[in-house]
Every structure is written in C-alpha cells, then in structure tokens.
Scaffold this motif. Structure first.
Motif, short mmCIF file in Angstrom:
data_model
loop_
_atom_site.label_atom_id
_atom_site.label_comp_id
_atom_site.label_asym_id
_atom_site.label_seq_id
_atom_site.Cartn_x
_atom_site.Cartn_y
_atom_site.Cartn_z
N ILE A 155 0.88 -1.17 0.00
CA ILE A 155 0.00 0.00 0.00
C ILE A 155 0.92 1.22 0.00
CG2 ILE A 155 -2.04 1.06 1.05
CD1 ILE A 155 -2.62 -1.57 2.42
N THR A 156 1.81 1.21 -0.95
CA THR A 156 2.82 2.23 -1.19
C THR A 156 3.50 2.63 0.13
OG1 THR A 156 1.22 4.07 -1.22
CG2 THR A 156 1.70 2.97 -3.30
N GLY A 329 7.85 1.67 1.86
CA GLY A 329 6.97 0.80 2.64
C GLY A 329 7.41 0.55 4.06
N ALA A 330 8.68 0.78 4.36
CA ALA A 330 9.18 0.57 5.72
C ALA A 330 9.08 1.83 6.58
CB ALA A 330 10.64 0.10 5.69
N SER A 331 8.80 2.97 5.96
CA SER A 331 8.94 4.26 6.63
C SER A 331 8.02 4.44 7.84
CB SER A 331 8.72 5.41 5.64
OG SER A 331 7.40 5.39 5.12
N GLY A 332 6.81 3.91 7.78
CA GLY A 332 5.86 4.10 8.88
C GLY A 332 6.35 3.51 10.19
N LEU A 333 6.96 2.32 10.12
CA LEU A 333 7.45 1.71 11.35
C LEU A 333 8.75 2.33 11.83
CD1 LEU A 333 6.69 -2.13 11.43
CD2 LEU A 333 5.48 -0.22 12.47
N LEU A 334 9.56 2.86 10.92
CA LEU A 334 10.75 3.59 11.35
C LEU A 334 10.34 4.89 12.05
CD1 LEU A 334 13.07 2.95 8.28
CD2 LEU A 334 13.31 1.99 10.58
N SER A 335 9.23 5.49 11.61
CA SER A 335 8.69 6.65 12.32
C SER A 335 8.15 6.24 13.69
CB SER A 335 7.58 7.31 11.50
OG SER A 335 8.08 7.88 10.31
N LEU A 336 7.48 5.08 13.73
CA LEU A 336 6.95 4.59 14.99
C LEU A 336 8.09 4.27 15.97
CD1 LEU A 336 3.87 2.56 15.58
CD2 LEU A 336 5.97 1.50 16.40
#
Length: 384
Positions: A155-156, A329-336
């Motif tokens: 989902i991009t 696609g990995a960016s959201g969890l690196l932000s989390l």
C-alpha cells in the motif's frame, strides 16, 4: 479500539544502524546519513545501510542455500523479524501471524531478471517465485517456523502501518493473541531512482541537508530515498513486557485526483487522525511524528491537516526522513520507532532547520502518520 494492544519489541535496520543504542545516538545529533551514490546509469543522493549491516545481510544470505536467491527486501525482513521475535521472547510454538509489506518488493531481482529476458529472451527458473510480493512474509514465516497466518501487501508508503492495522484487527477479532508486523524496502536501484526523478520530486541539493523534510519554506522538492526494514511484535492487552501501547488507529483514503498527490488540506490525514483520536482529547497528544517526505506539497498539506485537527494547540512536530531518507513501505514503522524512543527517553527530537517549537514537559502520547501515493493515510496513537 476494544482494548489496548501492546508493542513488546521493535527491531530495525536503516542508515542509522540497527541497535537501539546506536540509533538513538544518531537521533541525538544534527547529522544525517545521506550521501551521493554512483549507480550503473546515474548517481543520486541516497541513505544506504552502513557497511557493517551490509556484511550482516551478506552473512544471512550465505547462511542457507535457499536464501542465496532471495532479494534484499526479503533478507532485510528476515533479519529484523528474527531480532524482534527474539527480543519479545516468542518462539514457533506461539503460532503468531506474520504481515510484512513492501512498496516495491524485490526491486533489484526484478530488474536483473528483466534485463536477462531482454538480452536472452528467457529468464531464470526462480524469476517468478523470488519476485512475487508474497514471498516476503512467506520467507519470514518459514525462517521463524511459525504456523500462523502470513500476509504480504503493498500500500505504497503507508505499507508498514497498514500491516500494523492488520495485526491489530486480527488480535481484536480474537483470531490470535500475537502478530508480527513490518515493512521492508531495498529500492536503491537505477530504475527506482529514475522513477522518482521522472516525477520531479527528487532532491538535487548537495547542501548540508539534502532532504528538507518539514521545511515549510522550501521552494524545491527534496525527497531522498533510503533503504531499511522494521518489524514489531504485537500482543493482546496490557502486557507487562510492553515498550509502548497502541491506544488508537485511524485510516482513510482520498478519491484520486492525481496518481501521486493528496489534497491541499490532506483530507485523508484529517480523517485518519480524527479516527485514531476517537475518545481522546487532542490536547493530550504531546507530539506527532509526521510522514513529511520532503516534497513541497506533501509536507505542507500534512501540516495543514494537523492544524485543522488540533486547531491552536498543535503538538510538537518532527520527522526522520531528513536523516535516513524515505524508505517507502518501511517508513511508517521507522517513524513509529522514533516515537517509541521519545516515549522511553522522554525527549523530543527536533528537525534542525524546521520552525522552532517548545518541547513538551512530559511525553505521554504520540501520534504517528504515514501516507502513500493515492492518499491512503494511516495514523497510530501510541502511549507509554
């Protein structure tokens, strides 16, 4: 949410490193990990994994004959998932679910096999199974020997946080008590760079900060690609092992007006943030880790959405893409991960060139945002 969901571990690899100690140390300084890299056909500013981590991935690749044909996106996912599960104390008897996503998937392998096809009019036997998106979660589940459900998706750029949504949904539906979720991206290739350049959003700034994420005064787009992966372990309820709790989740999708943009007021973010904050006074949110990709429209529209939702009490705002690039696609969890660090350390991390803000005296709740092409936004509310 029906009940809280605990995060009992998180593991990552990025340009900042892999251990919590080295990653936090990198966050404490004003330096970035972006440098110019020479590709086969071009050069570009990117945020690569450190050489020490590349050696670890090479070692993993050679540890099993079956792994020698896998793309780096799969190997990255295996590496961080092993670390996350080990830290959480899980084992194969737990039969936990796995949802690992990627925006691009097996980018390098796909390009390699396609070049071979154009040259020889045929391709390798494993070209199809090693480039399907589903092989990321499948290989992670195989490596960890779990018999739970396995899901891969794209989902991009909000892929990793959508994986988190799926894990929470499975747990709250009573189908499982534990879920491993994550995102992995190994997209530093000629063709991917060419795609970003074609959209005219890629940074050409060879300045002290090539990616000006959350610089609302910038006149040029400054997105920079990074590579990396992250996995987290989710458990039902208030686990005594929790490093953070998920109090709220939100999601929204805009009607497409353009393939790559969201609306000027980021309506998708407004809806996803309001959903994540259901039952919570917005004044209780102490900080927001923004998606902020470093593009003019992307950064400004998210800020406008935040201003609309939080009115005259805007929380402390930050982002990490100026430091480690946009890992799709990995960016959201690196932000989390950054949000979890700030909760644990009780310290905010500011963007050095962004507008000045007053840090909160205490950090109890942090909102994390992610969005991808087409306006598929996700917001996650974390607490201590």
């Amino acid at each position: 949410m029906k009940e809280p969901v605990s995060i009992t571990s998180i593991a990552s690899i990025s340009a900042l490193g892999t251990t919590p100690e080295e990653i936090w140390e990198q966050y404490l300084n004003d330096n970035h990990s972006i440098a110019e890299k020479q590709f086969d056909q071009t050069s570009a500013l990117v945020a690569e994994l450190p050489s020490s981590l590349k050696k670890e991935i090479k070692k993993l690749k050679g540890s099993d004959t079956k792994y020698k044909k896998l793309d780096d996106s799969v190997l990255y996912a295996i590496y961080v998932s092993r670390e996350a599960v080990k830290e959480a104390g899980w084992n194969s008897n737990d039969d936990f679910g796995v949802n690992i996503g990627s925006s691009r998937g097996a980018t390098r392998l796909f390009e390699k096999y396609h070049q071979e096809f154009l040259k020889n009019n045929k391709t390798a036997t494993l070209a199809s199974p090693t480039t399907t998106l589903g092989n990321i979660a499948s290989w992670v589940a195989h490596d960890l020997q779990t018999k739970g459900p396995e899901i891969s998706h794209s989902i991009t750029c909000s892929t990793a946080l959508h994986a988190l949504l799926n894990g929470v949904a499975w747990i709250q539906a009573g189908l499982t008590d534990k879920f491993l979720v994550g995102g992995s991206e190994a997209s530093l290739t000629d063709f991917t760079i060419a795609q970003m350049n074609a959209m005219k959003i890629y940074s050409k700034q060879k300045t002290s900060y090539p990616c000006r994420a959350f610089d609302l005064e910038k006149k040029k787009n400054t997105m920079v690609l990074g590579e990396g992966a992250s996995s987290i372990c989710l458990e039902r309820g208030n686990s005594p092992k929790a490093i953070a709790k998920i109090e709220g989740i939100g999601y929204a999708t805009e009607i497409l007006e353009h393939n790559i943009s969201i609306s000027a007021e980021a309506e998708c973010f407004q809806r996803s943030m309001k959903m994540a904050l259901e039952g919570v006074d917005p004044k209780e949110v102490d900080a927001i880790v923004m998606h902020a990709p470093g593009t003019i429209q992307g950064d400004l529209s998210e800020y406008k959405a935040i201003s609309s939702v939080f009115c005259n009490k805007i929380p402390f705002l930050t982002t990490n893409k100026w430091k480690l690039g946009h890992t799709f696609g990995a960016s959201g969890l690196l932000s989390l991960e950054l949000a979890i660090f700030m909760l644990q350390k009780q310290q905010t991390i500011a963007v050095p060139f962004a507008m000045k803000q007053h840090p909160p005296k205490k950090i109890n709740k942090i909102l994390v945002n992610a969005v991808g092409f087409g306006g598929n936004a996700v917001s996650v509310l974390l607490s201590k």
